[in-house]
Design a protein around this motif. Sequence first.
Motif, PDB file in Angstrom:
ATOM      1  N   ALA A   1      -7.062  12.319   4.816  1.00 20.43           N
ATOM      2  CA  ALA A   1      -5.996  11.933   3.876  1.00 20.43           C
ATOM      3  C   ALA A   1      -6.074  10.438   3.561  1.00 20.43           C
ATOM      4  N   LYS A   2      -6.499   9.622   4.530  1.00 16.76           N
ATOM      5  CA  LYS A   2      -6.651   8.182   4.278  1.00 16.76           C
ATOM      6  C   LYS A   2      -7.681   7.935   3.189  1.00 16.76           C
ATOM      7  N   HIS A   3      -8.766   8.677   3.216  1.00 19.11           N
ATOM      8  CA  HIS A   3      -9.793   8.529   2.186  1.00 19.11           C
ATOM      9  C   HIS A   3      -9.249   8.917   0.815  1.00 19.11           C
TER      10      HIS A   3
ATOM     11  N   TYR B   1       2.967  10.819   2.344  1.00 21.47           N
ATOM     12  CA  TYR B   1       1.787  10.287   3.026  1.00 21.47           C
ATOM     13  C   TYR B   1       1.277   9.023   2.334  1.00 21.47           C
ATOM     14  N   ILE B   2       1.294   9.008   1.016  1.00 22.17           N
ATOM     15  CA  ILE B   2       0.837   7.816   0.281  1.00 22.17           C
ATOM     16  C   ILE B   2       1.792   6.654   0.571  1.00 22.17           C
ATOM     17  N   GLN B   3       3.091   6.950   0.655  1.00 27.78           N
ATOM     18  CA  GLN B   3       4.064   5.912   1.012  1.00 27.78           C
ATOM     19  C   GLN B   3       3.720   5.319   2.377  1.00 27.78           C
TER      20      GLN B   3
ATOM     21  N   GLU C   1       1.113   1.031   5.856  1.00 24.45           N
ATOM     22  CA  GLU C   1       0.108   0.679   6.874  1.00 24.45           C
ATOM     23  C   GLU C   1      -1.016  -0.180   6.307  1.00 24.45           C
ATOM     24  N   ASN C   2      -1.177  -0.186   4.991  1.00 26.26           N
ATOM     25  CA  ASN C   2      -2.228  -0.949   4.311  1.00 26.26           C
ATOM     26  C   ASN C   2      -1.601  -1.706   3.135  1.00 26.26           C
TER      27      ASN C   2
ATOM     28  N   TYR D   1      -2.363  -3.159  -4.212  1.00 23.35           N
ATOM     29  CA  TYR D   1      -1.604  -1.909  -4.220  1.00 23.35           C
ATOM     30  C   TYR D   1      -0.123  -2.197  -4.474  1.00 23.35           C
ATOM     31  N   LEU D   2       0.423  -3.128  -3.713  1.00 21.78           N
ATOM     32  CA  LEU D   2       1.854  -3.414  -3.777  1.00 21.78           C
ATOM     33  C   LEU D   2       2.307  -3.841  -5.171  1.00 21.78           C
TER      34      LEU D   2
END
Length: 113
Positions: A70-72, A94-96, A101-102, A107-108
């Motif tokens: 899922a991280k990929h 999960y994307i949230q 975590e990253n 992204y932000l």
Amino acid sequence: MAHSAAAAPLGALEQGCPIRVEHDRRRRQFTVRLNGCHDRAVLLYEYVGKRIVDLQHTEVPDAYRGRGIAKHLAKAALDFVVEEDLRAHLTCWYIQKYVKENPLPQYLERLQP
């Protein structure tokens, strides 16, 4: 060494092959093929505006969970948002979690409130 019935069959992950994310723009999804073509993990998105995508849902088959797949998918989807100069709405929990975590600036700055 015994394997439980729930264990995934040997596939690309066990053989040390890299996880390859495919992007199907027409179907609006990112996928990782698991065990050849039989199983797959998927991240679905939808355009909700001309330049806004909603990252809606990530799904990894039970037998393959906990392996970083899922991280990929999340990274590929967010990199797509950055590369295409889009904004992202994160419906998928999960994307949230992945963004928390990253918290990369690229992204932000693209997240919709």
